[in-house]
Design an enzyme around this catalytic site. Structure first.
Site, mmCIF file in Angstrom:
data_model
loop_
_atom_site.group_PDB
_atom_site.id
_atom_site.type_symbol
_atom_site.label_atom_id
_atom_site.label_comp_id
_atom_site.label_asym_id
_atom_site.label_seq_id
_atom_site.Cartn_x
_atom_site.Cartn_y
_atom_site.Cartn_z
ATOM 1 N N CYS A 46 -15.801 -19.357 -22.317
ATOM 2 C CA CYS A 46 -15.883 -19.142 -23.772
ATOM 3 C C CYS A 46 -17.334 -19.163 -24.263
ATOM 4 O O CYS A 46 -17.625 -18.714 -25.361
ATOM 5 C CB CYS A 46 -15.063 -20.193 -24.521
ATOM 6 N N CYS A 115 -11.341 -27.388 -24.920
ATOM 7 C CA CYS A 115 -12.423 -27.839 -25.803
ATOM 8 C C CYS A 115 -12.513 -29.369 -25.739
ATOM 9 O O CYS A 115 -13.603 -29.937 -25.684
ATOM 10 C CB CYS A 115 -12.176 -27.405 -27.242
HETATM 11 FE FE1 FES Z 1 -14.294 -23.085 -25.484
HETATM 12 FE FE2 FES Z 1 -13.646 -24.224 -27.738
HETATM 13 S S1 FES Z 1 -13.207 -22.185 -27.123
HETATM 14 S S2 FES Z 1 -14.857 -25.067 -26.135
#
Ligand code: FES
Length: 134
Positions: A46, A115
């Site tokens: 991400c 996350c």
């Molecule tokens: Fe990767 Fe939140 S989308 S840490």
């Protein structure tokens, strides 16, 4: 040919009120000058990055701050983690899991559990950094 995911798929993410509140008003944001330990972690998928600063005294985390460059739950989980470990001993802080943070936030969507795990990884790295120096 598979259908391409549009940005609209993100519209369906349901966050708890707690997550939204901490995203909008995060606690313990910033950095600690002369920190006892610093941990930086990132998720290559991400692209989110977190940096955790801890101040340790008498084996306790007396102060903790974070800088997170990431999504709403990355910010909310970082904030919650700092609140949960501030004042705790290093041994207690090491026992904190991403599930503990997730529960305290009233849950996270499955696609956002990483996350919470990233926040824990950042905390562990900061503690390791402190232990290496001492
Ligand atoms: Fe990767 Fe939140 S989308 S840490």
């Amino acid at each position: 040919m598979p259908k391409e995911k549009s940005c609209k798929s993100y519209d369906k993410i349901q966050y708890s009120k707690k997550v939204i509140n901490l995203f909008l008003h995060p606690k313990n944001v910033g950095e600690i000058k002369n920190a006892s330990g610093v941990g930086e972690v990132g998720n290559p998928i991400c692209g989110d990055v977190m940096r955790i600063y801890i101040k340790v005294s008498d084996d306790k985390i007396v102060d903790i701050k974070f800088k997170t460059f990431g999504c709403a739950s990355a910010i909310a989980t970082s904030s919650m983690m700092t609140e949960m470990v501030k004042g705790k001993t290093l041994a207690e802080a090491k026992k904190l899991t991403f599930n503990d943070i997730t529960k305290k936030l009233g849950g996270l969507p499955d696609s956002k559990l990483h996350c919470s795990a990233l926040t824990i990884a950042g905390l562990k790295k900061a503690i390791e950094n402190y232990e290496e120096k001492n």
